[in-house]
Scaffold this active site. Structure first.
Site, mmCIF file in Angstrom:
data_model
loop_
_atom_site.group_PDB
_atom_site.id
_atom_site.type_symbol
_atom_site.label_atom_id
_atom_site.label_comp_id
_atom_site.label_asym_id
_atom_site.label_seq_id
_atom_site.Cartn_x
_atom_site.Cartn_y
_atom_site.Cartn_z
ATOM 1 N N GLU A 1 25.886 63.242 36.706
ATOM 2 C CA GLU A 1 26.390 62.047 36.026
ATOM 3 C C GLU A 1 27.645 62.381 35.219
ATOM 4 O OE1 GLU A 1 26.359 57.987 35.335
ATOM 5 O OE2 GLU A 1 25.288 59.182 36.816
ATOM 6 N N HIS B 1 29.693 63.012 40.318
ATOM 7 C CA HIS B 1 29.586 63.546 41.681
ATOM 8 C C HIS B 1 28.110 63.771 41.941
ATOM 9 C CE1 HIS B 1 31.182 65.165 45.332
ATOM 10 N NE2 HIS B 1 30.560 66.310 45.155
ATOM 11 N N HIS B 2 27.501 62.910 42.733
ATOM 12 C CA HIS B 2 26.051 62.823 42.816
ATOM 13 C C HIS B 2 25.502 63.428 44.103
ATOM 14 C CE1 HIS B 2 27.484 59.699 40.052
ATOM 15 N NE2 HIS B 2 26.493 60.162 39.320
ATOM 16 N N HIS C 1 31.450 62.307 50.577
ATOM 17 C CA HIS C 1 31.419 61.311 51.657
ATOM 18 C C HIS C 1 32.780 60.672 51.887
ATOM 19 C CE1 HIS C 1 27.079 61.516 52.064
ATOM 20 N NE2 HIS C 1 26.995 61.473 50.742
ATOM 21 N N GLU C 2 33.467 60.349 50.792
ATOM 22 C CA GLU C 2 34.755 59.662 50.932
ATOM 23 C C GLU C 2 35.815 60.536 51.600
ATOM 24 O OE1 GLU C 2 34.552 61.699 46.957
ATOM 25 O OE2 GLU C 2 33.207 60.388 48.055
ATOM 26 N N ASP D 1 32.685 69.702 45.509
ATOM 27 C CA ASP D 1 31.330 70.140 45.860
ATOM 28 C C ASP D 1 31.091 71.590 45.441
ATOM 29 O OD1 ASP D 1 30.507 67.686 47.334
ATOM 30 O OD2 ASP D 1 32.205 68.282 48.586
#
Length: 93
Positions: free
Chosen positions: A49, A53-54, A71-72, A80
């Protein structure tokens, strides 16, 4: 948006005990009991949070699996790797 890392770049920067699985990086943390894993997942959630970046977090009886990808951007990015390093530093603190 961040630049997607090549497989060689991922291998070079991936923290110990993490591995690449297609377009994600993954680690399973083992725990002696279920609640320790749940507490760890809570800590990872708080880091996620703060970093906005979840990861995908899968809680099992004796382990917690963390999966990171951007993902984007269609795969693993510096974001990451940084998240994995933050999780590692908190786990080892």
């Amino acid at each position: 948006m961040a630049d997607r890392l090549s497989d060689a770049e991922i291998d070079e920067h991936l923290p110990d005990n993490w591995e690449q699985d297609d377009d994600e990086i993954v680690r399973v943390y083992e725990f002696d009991d279920y609640l320790r894993g749940v507490n760890f997942a809570q800590m990872v959630g708080e880091i996620a949070e703060a970093q906005f970046h979840h990861p995908e977090i899968i809680i099992r009886y004796s382990g917690v699996e963390i999966r990171l990808t951007s993902h984007e951007d269609g795969g693993v990015t510096d974001k990451d790797i940084e998240m994995a390093e933050l999780i590692e530093s908190e786990r080892n603190a």
